[in-house]
Every structure is written in C-alpha cells, then in structure tokens.
Design an enzyme around this catalytic site. Sequence first.
Site, mmCIF file in Angstrom:
data_model
loop_
_atom_site.group_PDB
_atom_site.id
_atom_site.type_symbol
_atom_site.label_atom_id
_atom_site.label_comp_id
_atom_site.label_asym_id
_atom_site.label_seq_id
_atom_site.Cartn_x
_atom_site.Cartn_y
_atom_site.Cartn_z
ATOM 1 N N CYS A 1 49.864 -124.099 -29.886
ATOM 2 C CA CYS A 1 50.897 -123.826 -30.882
ATOM 3 C C CYS A 1 50.234 -123.372 -32.175
ATOM 4 C CB CYS A 1 51.781 -125.026 -31.199
ATOM 5 S SG CYS A 1 52.732 -125.603 -29.820
ATOM 6 N N ARG B 1 45.170 -119.357 -29.825
ATOM 7 C CA ARG B 1 45.327 -120.799 -29.628
ATOM 8 C C ARG B 1 46.049 -121.111 -28.316
ATOM 9 N NH1 ARG B 1 44.631 -123.601 -34.403
ATOM 10 N NH2 ARG B 1 46.057 -125.261 -33.862
ATOM 11 N N TRP C 1 53.286 -123.514 -27.220
ATOM 12 C CA TRP C 1 52.649 -123.835 -25.936
ATOM 13 C C TRP C 1 53.441 -125.027 -25.413
ATOM 14 C CZ3 TRP C 1 49.988 -127.709 -23.319
ATOM 15 C CH2 TRP C 1 49.160 -127.291 -22.280
ATOM 16 N N ASN D 1 53.722 -127.816 -34.905
ATOM 17 C CA ASN D 1 52.577 -127.895 -34.000
ATOM 18 C C ASN D 1 52.225 -129.366 -33.844
ATOM 19 O OD1 ASN D 1 50.120 -127.718 -32.686
ATOM 20 N ND2 ASN D 1 48.981 -127.032 -34.480
ATOM 21 N N GLY D 2 52.156 -129.864 -32.608
ATOM 22 C CA GLY D 2 51.825 -131.280 -32.386
ATOM 23 C C GLY D 2 52.803 -131.892 -31.408
ATOM 24 N N GLU E 1 29.065 -125.741 -16.605
ATOM 25 C CA GLU E 1 29.637 -124.764 -17.540
ATOM 26 C C GLU E 1 29.877 -123.413 -16.851
ATOM 27 O OE1 GLU E 1 31.111 -124.754 -20.178
ATOM 28 O OE2 GLU E 1 30.882 -122.815 -21.140
ATOM 29 N N LYS F 1 33.565 -121.626 -16.464
ATOM 30 C CA LYS F 1 33.847 -120.270 -16.948
ATOM 31 C C LYS F 1 34.558 -119.470 -15.851
ATOM 32 C CE LYS F 1 33.482 -120.265 -20.571
ATOM 33 N NZ LYS F 1 33.191 -121.551 -21.043
ATOM 34 N N GLU G 1 38.199 -120.863 -15.197
ATOM 35 C CA GLU G 1 39.210 -120.757 -16.251
ATOM 36 C C GLU G 1 39.605 -119.313 -16.547
ATOM 37 O OE1 GLU G 1 37.999 -122.465 -20.014
ATOM 38 O OE2 GLU G 1 36.013 -121.586 -19.864
ATOM 39 N N HIS H 1 26.171 -135.033 0.598
ATOM 40 C CA HIS H 1 26.962 -136.272 0.601
ATOM 41 C C HIS H 1 28.456 -135.994 0.586
ATOM 42 C CE1 HIS H 1 23.289 -138.550 0.189
ATOM 43 N NE2 HIS H 1 22.905 -137.629 -0.693
ATOM 44 N N LYS I 1 43.383 -122.764 -26.973
ATOM 45 C CA LYS I 1 42.059 -122.829 -27.601
ATOM 46 C C LYS I 1 41.818 -124.183 -28.251
ATOM 47 C CE LYS I 1 38.168 -121.036 -29.076
ATOM 48 N NZ LYS I 1 37.116 -120.997 -28.031
HETATM 49 C C1 F6R Z 1 36.170 -123.946 -22.136
HETATM 50 C C2 F6R Z 1 36.625 -124.443 -23.426
HETATM 51 C C3 F6R Z 1 37.182 -125.824 -23.489
HETATM 52 C C4 F6R Z 1 36.745 -126.525 -24.780
HETATM 53 C C5 F6R Z 1 37.417 -127.889 -24.885
HETATM 54 C C6 F6R Z 1 36.998 -128.621 -26.150
HETATM 55 O O1 F6R Z 1 35.727 -122.627 -22.213
HETATM 56 O O2 F6R Z 1 36.585 -123.751 -24.417
HETATM 57 O O3 F6R Z 1 36.807 -126.565 -22.372
HETATM 58 O O4 F6R Z 1 35.358 -126.656 -24.774
HETATM 59 O O5 F6R Z 1 38.801 -127.731 -24.904
HETATM 60 O O6 F6R Z 1 37.385 -127.935 -27.307
HETATM 61 P P1 F6R Z 1 36.672 -128.210 -28.678
HETATM 62 O O7 F6R Z 1 35.239 -127.808 -28.547
HETATM 63 O O8 F6R Z 1 37.414 -127.375 -29.662
HETATM 64 O O9 F6R Z 1 36.804 -129.682 -28.948
#
Ligand code: F6R
Length: 613
Positions: A2, A27, A75, A101-102, A485, A489, A492, A508, A608
């Site tokens: 949001c 976001r 969102w 937002n929240g 990681e 990537k 997602e 296992h 985000k």
């Molecule tokens: C993945 C990604 C998310 C953030 C997670 C934490 O590409 O960006 O997994 O790493 O949501 O967000 P922050 O770092 O803002 O606390």
Amino acid sequence: MCGIVGYAGSRQAAPVLLNGLEKLEYRGYDSAGVCVHNDGGLNAVKAKGRLSVLRDRLEGGSALPGTVGIGHTRWATHGAPSDINSHPHLSWTGKIAVVHNGIIENEARLRAKMLRKGATFQSETDTEVVANMVGYYYEKHGDFVTAVRETVMRLEGSFALGILCQDMPGTIVAVKKDSPLIFGFGEGEHFVASDVPAILKYTQTVAYLEDGDMAVFDAENVVFYDSTGEIVEKKQEKITWEMSAAERGGYDHFMIKEIFEQPKALRDTISPRLRDGQVNLDGIELSAEYLKNLRKIYLVACGSAYYVSVLAKYIIEKTCRIPTEAMMASEFRYCDPVVDERNLVIFVSQSGETADTLAALREAKRRGAQTLAIVNVVGSAIAKAADQVIYTWAGPEIAVATTKAFSTQLSVVYLLAMQMAKTLGTMSTGEYLSLVEGLEQLPYDMDRLLSPKALEKCQYLASRYHAHHDAFYIGRNIDSGICLEGSLKLKEIAYLHSEAYPAGELKHGPISLIEDGTLVVALATIEPLFDKTMANIKEVKARGADVLCVTLEELEENAAAIADSTIAIPKIHPLLQPSLSIIPLQLFSYYVALYRGCDVDKPRNLAKSVTVE
Ligand code: F6R
C-alpha cells in the site's frame, strides 16, 4: 505494501496524485484510487488493477478537477481486490474520505460498534471502519481534528492515514503509527506520502513523521502535533539523492538497473568505512569486554535479508568464534527466544519498515538485549528503534526483488565481523589484511561479472532452462546460503518452483523429487568441498537432472566434465565469494523471468515493504 499520497496546493491535485502513486507502485498493489475535494464535495474515483486503469478513468486527472486530494495504491488484506474495496473510503455520512496503509487489528470490534451507532458499510475493508469512525466523531464534536484524534486513540494495529473532510475544503489531516509517512514542503504547496519518490518531483525538503505524529495542513500552513497532542516542530531534511536514482534510466527494468548498480552501491557502503587498511564503523560501540561476555549473536530478518543473516552466521562464527544464529523475524517474535542482555541481536532490513522485523526488534529490546540494525532507508522505523544502526548506502531500491540491498547488507556483515574479530583478537593480521584487500577489490570483481559476455552467457542459459518446472539449488557451507537467495530470486520473479538445500542434505529426502528434466543449480566455489559437491551433481544427473554449475574459473574444466553447463567466477577470499556468486544467479533469474513473460519489477502477490504481519 500500500502507498498513500496527499496533496494541497495550487496545481490540479489528481495528476500530482497519479504521479505520486506511480512512484509508489514498487511497494506492490492490486488497485488504486484518488479522492479530490471539488465543488464543496468529496469525489472519489477507484479502480481494480494497474494504475493505467485508474488513469484512464480519470482521463489523466482532468476528470477530477480540484487542488486538494488524497490517493492510494492498495495491496489487498481485508477483502479481495475490487473497485469497492479500493481506497479512498468515504464515511457513510459522505463527509470524510480516508486512505490508509497498515492494518487495523481491532477492526471487527470497531465495525460492530459503528454498526450499532447506525453506520453503514460498502466494503470489507478495515479502512472503511476508520472513515466511519472519523465521520461519527465529526458529527459528535463538529471538529475535524478532534474527530481524527478520537478515532486514532481507539485504533489498534498499524496505520498511515490521509484524511479529507467535506466541510474543510483545503485541509488534509495525516497521522501515523508503525507505517511510514513523510511530509513534503513545497512553495505554496504541501505533500504527504509513504515514501520519498512519490513527491521528489516537486520537493526535496521533507520531514519524517514519528509514531503518533499528526500533520494538519493546507497549501500554505502546516501544524504538527505529537502523540500527546502537543504542537511540535519537525526537522526539515534535504533529500540528497536525485529523482534519476528512482527512475529506470535507459534500462528495461529497475531490477537489471539495480543489478548493475551493485559495484557502486558496494563502493558507497564500504569505502567510507575502510580507512588506511582498517575497518572503521563510526559510532558503533562493541567493546572487547561486551563481546567476550556474549552468549550468542542473533541475526533476525525476513526474506532475502534473512538469507544475508544465514550467510552472516558462517562469516561471524568463522571470524569471531561467537555462536551465531539466524532467525526469521516472524518466528523470533513468537518463539520465546532465549535472549537477554548477554545477547547481541542484529536486525537486517532494506526498507527498515518490515512489520515482523520491527516487532522482533521490540521483543529483543524488551528482553534486555543490545540491538543493532543494518538498514538501507535512513530514518525508517527499524533504524530509529535499534540501539545502534549501520546504514547500507545502496540508494533507493525500487524493484520488488532485492539485489543491491542484499549485496550491501552482506558487505556490512563483512565489515562488522572484521571489526568485532579485531576487537576480540580472533583474526590474524594477515587474514584481516587479506579481507580488507578483498573488500576493496570486490566492486571491480563484480564489474567483471557484469560484462556483456557474462550477461550473454546468463541469457543463453536462461533460454536453455526457462521452460523447466522445478529447480533445486544445492551447495555446501557458505554456498548453501547463497543457494537460498538464488532460489528465492528464481521463484519470486520467474514463478518457477524452486527449493534450496545444503547439498549434503539431498539424500535425506529431496532427491526423491529429482527426475528427468529437473533443473539443479549447483554452487561449487569452495575448493576443499568441490569433490563432495561434484559427487552430489553425479547423483542428481544419474536421476535425469539438468545441472548448471557455478564454480571458480580454475575449477570450471573439472565441473564441465560432470555438469551440463557452467558459469565461472573469479576466485577471491573464500568468505567474500558469496558476493560474487550471487551476481550470475540474479542475472539468470532475471532472464528466465523475461523468457517466461513475467512482470520482473512487480511480481504477482508481492510487495516491496511488508508493513503488515
Ligand atoms: C526478496 C525480497 C524480500 C525482502 C524481505 C525483507 O527479493 O526483497 O524477501 O528481503 O521482504 O524486506 P526488508 O529488507 O525491507 O526488511
């Protein structure tokens, strides 16, 4: 997650709001709306879907004339994405409009109360409850600001609110708790927004609102109140980065731009802290006595920041010999952790607003632990709440999938581990100097992995593997952290099912899922463990997997004899190696996502800043 924006000035509000919302798209959202004050009334236009739908409905803004308004990207949490559930929400009296937002946690109780008072509801949202409450208290007291205050004191949860009142045409009231809100000062105009990019086109002078703060403003004047209702002065701060930092420039996507920005982001983060061959984390106080008495270091974070924490466990334990544990913030906050003043708890976050990380931080503080935050957004809630903070200087990260923030977080972990190891005397001078040298060299090593030839290779591999249905990332030791990681990537942004396992764990259980055409991405950058990982590659190949192996340049020939394809990276200090391994994995995911026709910068269902639990 949001985004809100508010404008009071002499321009037409709707185009300003649309522009601001566009800058908040990163976001994450699934619907949007604006409300503008005109002809003595509150006129709202809302639309499910991308901003372009709203833009069309508003004819670019011209369909909604007026110079004061609020806007929102939603969102969905309470109720599916729909026109009706989109913000702004009007009170049943029609006199109040709200963007939010929240999450209002006591929404159900408040909704029932408002129904008893005669309010009616159109949507399933918690925000409409807020609109109706302000509407109710406005009828009761006849004063807009009092009505907002009366409402806010009854809300539980998190909120950044922008509110209009039909009877006060020029005025916006904005208030926040646990969700970000900044105030922008212009010439004869004022703004509020969830983040700086939304207003940067119009002003670089901002104030960060604290929890409980309220701003009551029109085009010319603003009065700030704190949580006790006292009038307060807010410090005006200058944003030092340019709008171009939050724009795509010549790149197709923010993600690829940000991948390319990594060498610079690393330089900006490392250089000021490496002087005369010494790490100097200005202002960070971790004395030898304190460190020696530590029982354990925790690193707590979500998503990719959690994977940085997993890597940090290897790095800190190796260099400082202090037991270290990485925990997901959503688990830490509820697991009754064994944490007190003998623990250092480090929180890692790009946004500095992640709800679970913030709550975990408060929990750690409540238990008496010393807290340290590694954060990218200056002045964010996590940065403010922690005892000490180290900023990553990655600049604004717009793509939902993190790249440069991840890399800079990792670089701060190196600096911190080195400073602690030096204080403790757990690292030889030779090792220390070799890490200093390696860190200074790291941005240049990264540049090599971003050459046209390197990109071409990743693109080719993506063309070869993008149609696979399942992927497994395997590696040993610190490589297994980078697998987490790399795998995230891929899933997602490319929506390709992917899992990551330490290679030794395969037998296992997960190996039962390997069959013809499963993609296995194997990381083999640790020389002493190279043969072990090759043995794992043989095992999955025997079961039909297609294997892409990321390894060191000098080991590539051996790897190529076993794997189907290889990517070679330069050999650097083993502890720093993950900073390089991640680059081809980011590129690979990016190109796979393109081949699969995915919306790289705005992957479905993701936001985000995850500002709700
Ligand atoms: C993945 C990604 C998310 C953030 C997670 C934490 O590409 O960006 O997994 O790493 O949501 O967000 P922050 O770092 O803002 O606390």
